[in-house]
Enzyme design. Structure first.
Site, PDB file in Angstrom:
ATOM      1  N   VAL A  81      13.056   7.538   2.596  1.00 41.76           N
ATOM      2  CA  VAL A  81      13.534   8.842   3.039  1.00 41.76           C
ATOM      3  C   VAL A  81      12.728   9.212   4.278  1.00 41.76           C
ATOM      4  CG1 VAL A  81      13.856  11.277   2.452  1.00 41.76           C
ATOM      5  CG2 VAL A  81      14.092   9.522   0.669  1.00 41.76           C
ATOM      6  N   ALA A 130      12.182  13.924  10.491  1.00 45.10           N
ATOM      7  CA  ALA A 130      12.008  14.053  11.935  1.00 45.10           C
ATOM      8  C   ALA A 130      10.524  14.041  12.307  1.00 45.10           C
ATOM      9  CB  ALA A 130      12.673  15.325  12.440  1.00 45.10           C
ATOM     10  N   CYS A 187       8.411   5.627   1.690  1.00 43.51           N
ATOM     11  CA  CYS A 187       9.043   4.325   1.480  1.00 43.51           C
ATOM     12  C   CYS A 187       9.729   4.249   0.125  1.00 43.51           C
ATOM     13  CB  CYS A 187       7.997   3.224   1.578  1.00 43.51           C
ATOM     14  SG  CYS A 187       7.182   3.110   3.176  1.00 43.51           S
ATOM     15  N   GLU A 201       9.484   1.887  -2.142  1.00 39.70           N
ATOM     16  CA  GLU A 201       8.586   1.443  -3.212  1.00 39.70           C
ATOM     17  C   GLU A 201       7.801   2.617  -3.799  1.00 39.70           C
ATOM     18  OE1 GLU A 201       8.665  -1.872  -0.025  1.00 39.70           O
ATOM     19  OE2 GLU A 201       8.838   0.315  -0.102  1.00 39.70           O
ATOM     20  N   CYS A 203       2.287   0.994   0.688  1.00 37.08           N
ATOM     21  CA  CYS A 203       2.978   0.737  -0.585  1.00 37.08           C
ATOM     22  C   CYS A 203       2.214  -0.271  -1.431  1.00 37.08           C
ATOM     23  CB  CYS A 203       4.399   0.256  -0.337  1.00 37.08           C
ATOM     24  SG  CYS A 203       5.482   1.579   0.244  1.00 37.08           S
TER      25      CYS A 203
END
Length: 148
Positions: A58, A61, A68, A70, A105
């Site tokens: 997701v 701006a 991420c 994960e 991640c």
């Protein structure tokens, strides 16, 4: 290349869940919100109890506020009371190489142990499997804080 060799799938019951895990990661990719990078990623996380949690990337701006796939899957699982994981599958639209998790991640995944499998896929559905400890060698985890 030796690092890209496919390891045999782990013994059941993970093999019972593997195709579903791979499929769910591809489905999650379709939900990605990535208007800036146009690089959709999906992840599916298998808990020790056999539940699957999915996540997608997701973007925002304000780039640093993005998350991420994960980490999204891990956070969803944790918010439902799960902290023990067996495997994660990651999917993207990359065709010529296997998708790998970013460093942030890998460290988030490491918080929950190193002895679980990560399935890295290509857009055609092919995959390789790595242990988390292979993706983040010489890592720092919760047990290291007890050494002081």
């Amino acid at each position: 290349m030796e690092g890209d060799r496919q390891r045999p799938a782990p013994a059941a019951p993970l093999t019972d869940h593997l195709q579903l895990l791979l499929h769910r990661s591809r489905e999650a990719k379709n939900c990605a919100y990535c208007p800036y990078s146009r690089f959709p990623v999906g992840a599916a996380l298998l808990t020790a109890s056999g539940e699957i949690f999915t996540g997608c990337n997701v973007e925002n701006a304000c780039y640093s506020l993005g998350v991420c796939a994960e980490r999204t899957a891990i956070l969803k699982a944790i918010s439902e009371g799960h902290t023990s994981f067996r495997a994660m599958a990651i999917a993207s639209d990359v065709c010529d190489t296997f998708i790998v998790p970013c460093g942030a991640c890998r460290q988030m995944m490491r918080e929950f142990g190193t002895d679980w499998d990560v399935y890295l896929t290509k857009a055609d559905g092919s995959y390789i499997v790595k242990r988390l400890e292979e993706l983040l060698p010489l890592s720092f985890g919760p047990e290291d804080l007890k050494k002081v």
